[in-house]
Design a protein around this motif. Structure first.
Motif, PDB file in Angstrom:
ATOM      1  N   HIS A  22      14.754  42.537  38.905  1.00 47.02           N
ATOM      2  CA  HIS A  22      14.785  43.317  40.143  1.00 47.02           C
ATOM      3  C   HIS A  22      16.102  44.085  40.265  1.00 47.02           C
ATOM      4  N   ALA A  23      17.202  43.419  40.005  1.00 46.05           N
ATOM      5  CA  ALA A  23      18.512  44.083  40.066  1.00 46.05           C
ATOM      6  C   ALA A  23      18.571  45.213  39.040  1.00 46.05           C
ATOM      7  N   LEU A  24      18.049  44.970  37.855  1.00 46.87           N
ATOM      8  CA  LEU A  24      18.039  46.001  36.825  1.00 46.87           C
ATOM      9  C   LEU A  24      17.243  47.216  37.279  1.00 46.87           C
ATOM     10  N   ARG A  25      16.082  46.979  37.897  1.00 49.22           N
ATOM     11  CA  ARG A  25      15.276  48.099  38.402  1.00 49.22           C
ATOM     12  C   ARG A  25      16.058  48.908  39.429  1.00 49.22           C
ATOM     13  N   LEU A  26      16.809  48.240  40.286  1.00 52.16           N
ATOM     14  CA  LEU A  26      17.626  48.944  41.278  1.00 52.16           C
ATOM     15  C   LEU A  26      18.709  49.780  40.605  1.00 52.16           C
ATOM     16  N   ALA A  31      20.727  55.106  38.795  1.00 52.59           N
ATOM     17  CA  ALA A  31      21.160  55.989  37.704  1.00 52.59           C
ATOM     18  C   ALA A  31      20.219  57.175  37.567  1.00 52.59           C
ATOM     19  N   ARG A  32      18.916  56.930  37.684  1.00 52.05           N
ATOM     20  CA  ARG A  32      17.948  58.028  37.593  1.00 52.05           C
ATOM     21  C   ARG A  32      18.195  59.056  38.683  1.00 52.05           C
ATOM     22  N   PHE A  33      18.459  58.597  39.896  1.00 55.30           N
ATOM     23  CA  PHE A  33      18.730  59.505  41.007  1.00 55.30           C
ATOM     24  C   PHE A  33      19.981  60.334  40.738  1.00 55.30           C
ATOM     25  N   LYS A  34      21.045  59.669  40.313  1.00 57.96           N
ATOM     26  CA  LYS A  34      22.310  60.358  40.059  1.00 57.96           C
ATOM     27  C   LYS A  34      22.201  61.366  38.918  1.00 57.96           C
ATOM     28  N   LEU A  35      21.331  61.065  37.946  1.00 56.19           N
ATOM     29  CA  LEU A  35      21.147  61.957  36.805  1.00 56.19           C
ATOM     30  C   LEU A  35      20.101  63.035  37.063  1.00 56.19           C
ATOM     31  N   GLY A  36      19.372  62.909  38.168  1.00 49.86           N
ATOM     32  CA  GLY A  36      18.305  63.854  38.454  1.00 49.86           C
ATOM     33  C   GLY A  36      17.140  63.702  37.492  1.00 49.86           C
ATOM     34  N   ALA A  37      16.898  62.484  37.048  1.00 56.16           N
ATOM     35  CA  ALA A  37      15.847  62.205  36.070  1.00 56.16           C
ATOM     36  C   ALA A  37      14.579  61.731  36.772  1.00 56.16           C
ATOM     37  N   SER A  38      13.446  62.126  36.222  1.00 55.49           N
ATOM     38  CA  SER A  38      12.164  61.770  36.831  1.00 55.49           C
ATOM     39  C   SER A  38      11.692  60.373  36.438  1.00 55.49           C
ATOM     40  N   ASN A  39      12.183  59.845  35.317  1.00 56.20           N
ATOM     41  CA  ASN A  39      11.807  58.498  34.891  1.00 56.20           C
ATOM     42  C   ASN A  39      12.920  57.937  34.000  1.00 56.20           C
ATOM     43  N   THR A  40      12.755  56.716  33.551  1.00 48.12           N
ATOM     44  CA  THR A  40      13.800  56.063  32.764  1.00 48.12           C
ATOM     45  C   THR A  40      14.022  56.762  31.426  1.00 48.12           C
TER      46      THR A  40
END
Length: 55
Positions: A22-26, A31-40
């Motif tokens: 769960h922590a890893l998913r958070l 990181a995805r938000f900060k990078l502007g990425a749509s998925n992992t």
């Protein structure tokens, strides 16, 4: 991101870092938000292309 880039699963990454899945998913979501990425996968591609990690 480095562990994901070399092919570890989320479970393997969580175990390696001694954190919950769960922590890893958070953390990945942040990181995805900060990078502007749509998925992992997109996030890993961005950090590799920007030279933030080296595999």
């Amino acid at each position: 991101m480095t562990l994901l880039a070399i092919g570890y699963s989320r479970v393997q990454v969580a175990v390696s870092l001694s954190i919950s899945e769960h922590a890893l998913r958070l953390y990945i979501g942040s990181a995805r938000f900060k990078l502007g990425a749509s998925n992992t996968t997109h996030a890993v591609a961005r950090v590799l292309s920007q030279g933030l990690i080296v595999v």
